[in-house]
Design a protein around this motif. Structure first.
Motif, PDB file in Angstrom:
ATOM      1  N   SER A 102       8.374   6.560   2.016  1.00  0.00           N
ATOM      2  CA  SER A 102       8.394   5.999   3.373  1.00  0.00           C
ATOM      3  C   SER A 102       7.066   6.226   4.079  1.00  0.00           C
ATOM      4  O   SER A 102       6.526   5.310   4.714  1.00  0.00           O
ATOM      5  CB  SER A 102       9.523   6.621   4.200  1.00  0.00           C
ATOM      6  N   THR A 103       6.565   7.431   3.978  1.00  0.00           N
ATOM      7  CA  THR A 103       5.294   7.756   4.622  1.00  0.00           C
ATOM      8  C   THR A 103       4.164   6.902   4.057  1.00  0.00           C
ATOM      9  O   THR A 103       3.354   6.344   4.812  1.00  0.00           O
ATOM     10  CB  THR A 103       4.981   9.254   4.452  1.00  0.00           C
ATOM     11  N   GLN A 104       4.105   6.769   2.743  1.00  0.00           N
ATOM     12  CA  GLN A 104       3.037   5.990   2.122  1.00  0.00           C
ATOM     13  C   GLN A 104       3.131   4.512   2.494  1.00  0.00           C
ATOM     14  O   GLN A 104       2.114   3.880   2.819  1.00  0.00           O
ATOM     15  CB  GLN A 104       3.078   6.134   0.597  1.00  0.00           C
ATOM     16  N   LEU A 105       4.338   3.948   2.455  1.00  0.00           N
ATOM     17  CA  LEU A 105       4.502   2.540   2.813  1.00  0.00           C
ATOM     18  C   LEU A 105       4.125   2.288   4.271  1.00  0.00           C
ATOM     19  O   LEU A 105       3.488   1.284   4.600  1.00  0.00           O
ATOM     20  CB  LEU A 105       5.940   2.082   2.543  1.00  0.00           C
ATOM     21  N   GLU A 106       4.519   3.215   5.147  1.00  0.00           N
ATOM     22  CA  GLU A 106       4.175   3.095   6.573  1.00  0.00           C
ATOM     23  C   GLU A 106       2.660   3.180   6.767  1.00  0.00           C
ATOM     24  O   GLU A 106       2.080   2.388   7.505  1.00  0.00           O
ATOM     25  CB  GLU A 106       4.869   4.185   7.377  1.00  0.00           C
ATOM     26  N   GLU A 107       2.012   4.133   6.108  1.00  0.00           N
ATOM     27  CA  GLU A 107       0.554   4.271   6.230  1.00  0.00           C
ATOM     28  C   GLU A 107      -0.156   3.016   5.744  1.00  0.00           C
ATOM     29  O   GLU A 107      -1.089   2.529   6.393  1.00  0.00           O
ATOM     30  CB  GLU A 107       0.066   5.493   5.455  1.00  0.00           C
ATOM     31  N   ASP A 108       0.284   2.486   4.608  1.00  0.00           N
ATOM     32  CA  ASP A 108      -0.334   1.269   4.073  1.00  0.00           C
ATOM     33  C   ASP A 108      -0.121   0.089   5.023  1.00  0.00           C
ATOM     34  O   ASP A 108      -1.047  -0.688   5.279  1.00  0.00           O
ATOM     35  CB  ASP A 108       0.237   0.925   2.694  1.00  0.00           C
ATOM     36  N   LEU A 109       1.083  -0.036   5.543  1.00  0.00           N
ATOM     37  CA  LEU A 109       1.409  -1.144   6.447  1.00  0.00           C
ATOM     38  C   LEU A 109       0.559  -1.069   7.711  1.00  0.00           C
ATOM     39  O   LEU A 109      -0.017  -2.071   8.146  1.00  0.00           O
ATOM     40  CB  LEU A 109       2.904  -1.102   6.782  1.00  0.00           C
TER      41      LEU A 109
ATOM     42  N   PRO B 124       2.028 -10.094   2.178  1.00  0.00           N
ATOM     43  CA  PRO B 124       1.430  -9.883   0.847  1.00  0.00           C
ATOM     44  C   PRO B 124       0.913  -8.459   0.634  1.00  0.00           C
ATOM     45  O   PRO B 124       1.070  -7.893  -0.446  1.00  0.00           O
ATOM     46  CB  PRO B 124       0.282 -10.891   0.799  1.00  0.00           C
ATOM     47  N   HIS B 125       0.327  -7.869   1.678  1.00  0.00           N
ATOM     48  CA  HIS B 125      -0.185  -6.494   1.570  1.00  0.00           C
ATOM     49  C   HIS B 125       0.980  -5.507   1.423  1.00  0.00           C
ATOM     50  O   HIS B 125       0.899  -4.570   0.635  1.00  0.00           O
ATOM     51  CB  HIS B 125      -1.028  -6.137   2.798  1.00  0.00           C
ATOM     52  N   HIS B 126       2.047  -5.730   2.203  1.00  0.00           N
ATOM     53  CA  HIS B 126       3.205  -4.836   2.130  1.00  0.00           C
ATOM     54  C   HIS B 126       3.870  -4.956   0.753  1.00  0.00           C
ATOM     55  O   HIS B 126       4.230  -3.943   0.152  1.00  0.00           O
ATOM     56  CB  HIS B 126       4.192  -5.152   3.254  1.00  0.00           C
ATOM     57  N   LEU B 127       4.012  -6.171   0.261  1.00  0.00           N
ATOM     58  CA  LEU B 127       4.599  -6.371  -1.071  1.00  0.00           C
ATOM     59  C   LEU B 127       3.768  -5.666  -2.141  1.00  0.00           C
ATOM     60  O   LEU B 127       4.325  -5.014  -3.034  1.00  0.00           O
ATOM     61  CB  LEU B 127       4.717  -7.862  -1.388  1.00  0.00           C
ATOM     62  N   ALA B 128       2.461  -5.755  -2.034  1.00  0.00           N
ATOM     63  CA  ALA B 128       1.596  -5.069  -3.001  1.00  0.00           C
ATOM     64  C   ALA B 128       1.811  -3.560  -2.937  1.00  0.00           C
ATOM     65  O   ALA B 128       1.865  -2.885  -3.978  1.00  0.00           O
ATOM     66  CB  ALA B 128       0.130  -5.413  -2.739  1.00  0.00           C
ATOM     67  N   SER B 129       1.987  -3.020  -1.744  1.00  0.00           N
ATOM     68  CA  SER B 129       2.235  -1.589  -1.578  1.00  0.00           C
ATOM     69  C   SER B 129       3.579  -1.191  -2.178  1.00  0.00           C
ATOM     70  O   SER B 129       3.683  -0.191  -2.895  1.00  0.00           O
ATOM     71  CB  SER B 129       2.183  -1.229  -0.084  1.00  0.00           C
ATOM     72  N   VAL B 130       4.616  -1.991  -1.910  1.00  0.00           N
ATOM     73  CA  VAL B 130       5.947  -1.719  -2.461  1.00  0.00           C
ATOM     74  C   VAL B 130       5.902  -1.769  -3.984  1.00  0.00           C
ATOM     75  O   VAL B 130       6.457  -0.898  -4.668  1.00  0.00           O
ATOM     76  CB  VAL B 130       6.990  -2.706  -1.900  1.00  0.00           C
ATOM     77  N   ARG B 131       5.234  -2.771  -4.513  1.00  0.00           N
ATOM     78  CA  ARG B 131       5.121  -2.877  -5.973  1.00  0.00           C
ATOM     79  C   ARG B 131       4.385  -1.666  -6.542  1.00  0.00           C
ATOM     80  O   ARG B 131       4.848  -1.033  -7.484  1.00  0.00           O
ATOM     81  CB  ARG B 131       4.404  -4.167  -6.373  1.00  0.00           C
ATOM     82  N   HIS B 132       3.250  -1.341  -5.962  1.00  0.00           N
ATOM     83  CA  HIS B 132       2.396  -0.260  -6.482  1.00  0.00           C
ATOM     84  C   HIS B 132       3.093   1.103  -6.411  1.00  0.00           C
ATOM     85  O   HIS B 132       3.031   1.877  -7.369  1.00  0.00           O
ATOM     86  CB  HIS B 132       1.075  -0.227  -5.713  1.00  0.00           C
TER      87      HIS B 132
ATOM     88  N   ASP C 267       6.763   0.892 -11.301  1.00  0.00           N
ATOM     89  CA  ASP C 267       7.000   2.088 -12.115  1.00  0.00           C
ATOM     90  C   ASP C 267       8.418   2.127 -12.683  1.00  0.00           C
ATOM     91  O   ASP C 267       8.767   3.042 -13.418  1.00  0.00           O
ATOM     92  CB  ASP C 267       6.741   3.337 -11.265  1.00  0.00           C
ATOM     93  N   LEU C 268       9.241   1.138 -12.339  1.00  0.00           N
ATOM     94  CA  LEU C 268      10.642   1.133 -12.765  1.00  0.00           C
ATOM     95  C   LEU C 268      10.896   0.039 -13.793  1.00  0.00           C
ATOM     96  O   LEU C 268      10.343  -1.059 -13.680  1.00  0.00           O
ATOM     97  CB  LEU C 268      11.561   0.904 -11.560  1.00  0.00           C
ATOM     98  N   ASP C 269      11.758   0.341 -14.765  1.00  0.00           N
ATOM     99  CA  ASP C 269      12.149  -0.703 -15.723  1.00  0.00           C
ATOM    100  C   ASP C 269      13.380  -1.433 -15.183  1.00  0.00           C
ATOM    101  O   ASP C 269      13.944  -1.061 -14.145  1.00  0.00           O
ATOM    102  CB  ASP C 269      12.368  -0.128 -17.120  1.00  0.00           C
ATOM    103  N   ASP C 270      13.803  -2.476 -15.889  1.00  0.00           N
ATOM    104  CA  ASP C 270      14.920  -3.300 -15.416  1.00  0.00           C
ATOM    105  C   ASP C 270      16.215  -2.508 -15.263  1.00  0.00           C
ATOM    106  O   ASP C 270      16.973  -2.721 -14.317  1.00  0.00           O
ATOM    107  CB  ASP C 270      15.150  -4.488 -16.358  1.00  0.00           C
TER     108      ASP C 270
END
Length: 160
Positions: free
Chosen positions: A24-31, A114-122, A127-130
């Motif tokens: 949460s902290t990382q996603l918020e900082e990136d956003l 697009p930036h938020h999606l890139a952060s969520v993906r990264h 890092d997760l499999d199906d």
């Protein structure tokens, strides 16, 4: 007395708490760095963009965000001052009000997404499999439904 957690459940609980807080902290900082939006700002914009007419009653929006009415009022007021949303009387019921996405809010969301999606993906999805994605979806859907039902039941009980 409440029974303590066994070591496996305690490890799972601690891993969840620490990782979810870090995520949460990382996603918020990136956003904030990419768009100047808080996570709450972004979530409001997403929910309004997906709603019919890009508007939601304040009570419905508060419920979806899991915000108290006063917290939502503050959130919408700050976003309104920035031109991202407007608060209007409800057309069907003049007693209620709705949060409405503005053109500036929609543009801000489109630029931030697009930036938020890139952060969520990264930071999470890549890092997760199906099988892990499916497991997380099952667990958190079930948990969310249970918590929502319990909250709705407690709200109904308090109103009676």
């Amino acid at each position: 007395m409440i029974e303590s957690l066994d070591s496996a459940r305690m490890a799972a609980w601690r891993a969840y708490i620490e990782a979810s807080q870090r995520l949460s902290t990382q996603l918020e900082e990136d956003l904030r760095a990419d768009s100047g939006l808080s996570f709450a700002d972004y979530h409001v914009l997403v929910l309004l963009s997906e709603a019919p007419g890009q508007r939601l009653r304040m009570g419905d929006l508060a419920s979806r965000l899991v915000f108290s009415p006063s917290r939502l009022t503050y959130q919408i007021s700050t976003m309104s001052r920035r031109g991202l949303v407007a608060r209007q009387s409800c057309a069907e019921d003049g007693r209620g009000s709705e949060a409405v996405l503005t053109a500036a809010g929609l543009l801000t969301l489109r630029e931030a997404a697009p930036h938020h999606l890139a952060s969520v993906r990264h930071h999470l999805m890549d890092d997760l499999d199906d099988a892990e994605i499916a497991c997380l979806t099952r667990v958190f859907t079930r948990l969310g439904n249970r918590l929502r039902a319990a909250r709705d039941a407690s709200t109904t009980t308090r109103q009676e």
